[in-house]
Write a protein that holds these residues in place. Structure first.
Motif, short mmCIF file in Angstrom:
data_model
loop_
_atom_site.label_atom_id
_atom_site.label_comp_id
_atom_site.label_asym_id
_atom_site.label_seq_id
_atom_site.Cartn_x
_atom_site.Cartn_y
_atom_site.Cartn_z
N GLU A 143 -11.56 1.14 -0.39
CA GLU A 143 -10.30 1.39 -0.98
C GLU A 143 -9.68 2.84 -0.69
N ALA A 144 -10.90 3.75 -0.66
CA ALA A 144 -10.51 5.07 -0.40
C ALA A 144 -10.24 5.35 1.25
N SER A 145 -11.14 4.37 1.91
CA SER A 145 -10.71 4.32 3.44
C SER A 145 -9.41 3.97 3.53
N VAL A 146 -8.90 2.96 2.94
CA VAL A 146 -7.44 2.25 3.23
C VAL A 146 -6.45 3.40 2.87
N LEU A 147 -6.81 4.16 1.70
CA LEU A 147 -5.65 5.13 1.26
C LEU A 147 -5.59 6.30 2.00
N LEU A 148 -6.72 6.69 2.92
CA LEU A 148 -6.68 7.80 3.72
C LEU A 148 -6.58 7.59 5.16
N GLY A 149 -6.67 6.51 5.58
CA GLY A 149 -7.04 5.98 7.06
C GLY A 149 -8.12 6.32 7.80
N TYR A 150 -9.13 6.89 6.90
CA TYR A 150 -10.48 7.05 7.94
C TYR A 150 -11.46 6.29 7.11
N ILE A 162 0.87 -1.23 0.09
CA ILE A 162 -0.04 0.09 0.02
C ILE A 162 0.84 1.43 0.08
N ASP A 163 1.94 1.16 0.72
CA ASP A 163 2.81 2.45 0.90
C ASP A 163 3.39 2.60 -0.64
N ALA A 164 3.96 1.45 -1.25
CA ALA A 164 4.46 1.53 -2.44
C ALA A 164 3.52 2.31 -3.58
N LEU A 165 2.08 1.80 -3.28
CA LEU A 165 1.43 2.12 -4.24
C LEU A 165 1.21 3.69 -4.16
N LYS A 166 1.13 4.27 -3.03
CA LYS A 166 0.92 5.79 -2.76
C LYS A 166 2.09 6.46 -3.13
N THR A 167 3.32 6.04 -2.76
CA THR A 167 4.34 6.84 -3.17
C THR A 167 4.93 6.67 -4.61
N GLU A 186 -18.16 6.27 4.17
CA GLU A 186 -19.19 5.71 3.94
C GLU A 186 -20.45 6.25 3.38
N THR A 187 -20.41 7.64 3.50
CA THR A 187 -21.59 8.48 3.25
C THR A 187 -21.12 9.46 2.06
N LEU A 188 -22.33 10.21 1.61
CA LEU A 188 -22.03 10.95 0.27
C LEU A 188 -20.94 12.02 0.89
N ALA A 189 -21.32 12.85 1.99
CA ALA A 189 -20.21 13.64 2.74
C ALA A 189 -18.83 13.28 2.77
N ASP A 190 -18.97 11.84 3.04
CA ASP A 190 -17.53 11.17 3.39
C ASP A 190 -16.81 11.26 2.05
N MET A 191 -17.70 11.12 0.87
CA MET A 191 -16.95 11.00 -0.54
C MET A 191 -16.35 12.17 -1.00
N GLU A 192 -17.17 13.25 -0.69
CA GLU A 192 -16.51 14.60 -1.06
C GLU A 192 -15.58 14.95 -0.13
N ARG A 193 -15.24 14.55 0.87
CA ARG A 193 -13.94 14.86 1.80
C ARG A 193 -12.84 13.94 1.34
N ALA A 194 -13.12 12.63 1.02
CA ALA A 194 -12.17 11.83 0.36
C ALA A 194 -11.57 12.19 -0.94
N ALA A 195 -12.53 12.68 -1.54
CA ALA A 195 -12.07 12.96 -2.99
C ALA A 195 -11.20 14.39 -2.91
N HIS A 196 -11.60 15.23 -1.94
CA HIS A 196 -10.47 16.31 -1.88
C HIS A 196 -9.40 16.06 -1.27
N ASP A 197 -9.25 15.33 -0.28
CA ASP A 197 -8.24 14.74 0.50
C ASP A 197 -7.35 13.89 -0.59
N LEU A 198 -7.75 13.10 -1.27
CA LEU A 198 -6.84 12.19 -2.23
C LEU A 198 -6.24 13.24 -3.33
N SER A 199 -7.04 14.21 -3.62
CA SER A 199 -6.63 15.15 -4.63
C SER A 199 -5.34 15.98 -4.12
#
Length: 268
Positions: free
Chosen positions: A143-150, A123-128, A153-166
């Motif tokens: 998969e987003a949960s694994v990449l971000l560590g939280y 996972i670390d190699a994938l991210k770096t 589960e919801t639409l609001a979570d998805m918005e936060r995840a998309a921003h944080d991944l970007s």
């Protein structure tokens, strides 16, 4: 002289034919593209479970990739199952060597059956090493949960995840909402321009959903290879997948999660 629209998949083989390399090549063909493949692993797999995984040595994966890119080239790449840090490093190095663009990464970590497909240390190699090379990353909610560590589960979570991944990766992000507890399967595209687009789709009542992630990311890669802008590539891929799911719901194959119908436009 005519030329093909070329798309390369780098992924694992699904012996049951519903996901992985097999789903990718079917998708490319259905969408009018010439498909090529680099196998990263062989799986003993059916509609119910993965019974064994036989990894391909990283050096041979790199040789497959060099053989294709040095002669045929490609207009887009879809990347799926990469099971180890060594494989990820080999693929990333070769993509950089050949200056490959239009890379769509589906960060496959767990099969629909629940079987783990990615080593924890990978996972670390994938991210770096690999995700920074992507034009688009397409994680589902786990998969987003694994990449971000939280938990996502919801639409609001998805918005936060998309921003944080970007913030982590210089690419567009498509957070897939197939795991949402709702009647709609809404995906969220967050582009590098900081614009967001929702793609809501009514959930289709079907057991035959094996390979949906592979099919969607491959369809997006096909769209990018044809020169579509990211938003259009995602939108057209969503329509294709929805139709393939709807058509596949009428079929029975195996005793678990059957495949989508990749060639619904061609079979009577």
């Amino acid at each position: 002289m005519k030329t093909y629209t070329r798309v390369l998949t780098i992924a694992g083989s699904d012996s049951g034919g519903g996901a992985g390399i097999q789903a990718d090549l079917k998708t490319f063909a259905a969408l009018g593209c010439y498909g090529m493949s680099v196998l990263t692993a062989l799986t003993a797999q059916n509609t119910q479970k993965v019974t064994a995984i036989h990894p391909v040595p990283p050096a041979f994966i790199a040789e497959q990739l060099k053989a294709v890119l040095s002669d045929i080239g490609t207009d887009a790449v879809k990347i799926g199952m990469l099971h180890s840090p060594e494989v990820i490093a080999a693929v990333a190095k070769t993509l950089v060597e050949f200056s490959v663009t239009n890379v769509v990464i589906d960060p496959v970590m767990v099969a629909k059956s629940g079987d783990k497909l990615l080593q924890d240390e990978a996972i670390d190699a994938l991210k770096t090493e690999l995700l920074p090379l992507a034009a688009l990353i397409t994680p589902n909610l786990p998969e987003a949960s694994v990449l971000l560590g939280y938990s996502v589960e919801t639409l609001a979570d998805m918005e936060r995840a998309a921003h944080d991944l970007s913030e982590l990766f210089p690419s567009a992000i498509l957070v897939k909402g197939g795991h949402l507890a709702s009647q709609a399967s809404s995906d969220l595209l967050y582009e590098s321009s900081k614009e967001t687009y929702w793609f809501p789709t009514q959930r289709i009542d079907t057991q035959n959903s094996h390979g949906t992630g592979c099919t969607l990311s491959s369809a997006i890669a096909a769209g990018l290879a044809k020169g579509l802008p990211m938003r259009e590539a995602v939108g057209s891929a969503k329509i294709y997948l929805t139709n393939a799911l709807q058509a596949g719901a009428d079929y029975s194959l195996g005793h678990g999660h059957g495949p989508v119908h990749h060639f619904f436009n061609y079979w009577s």
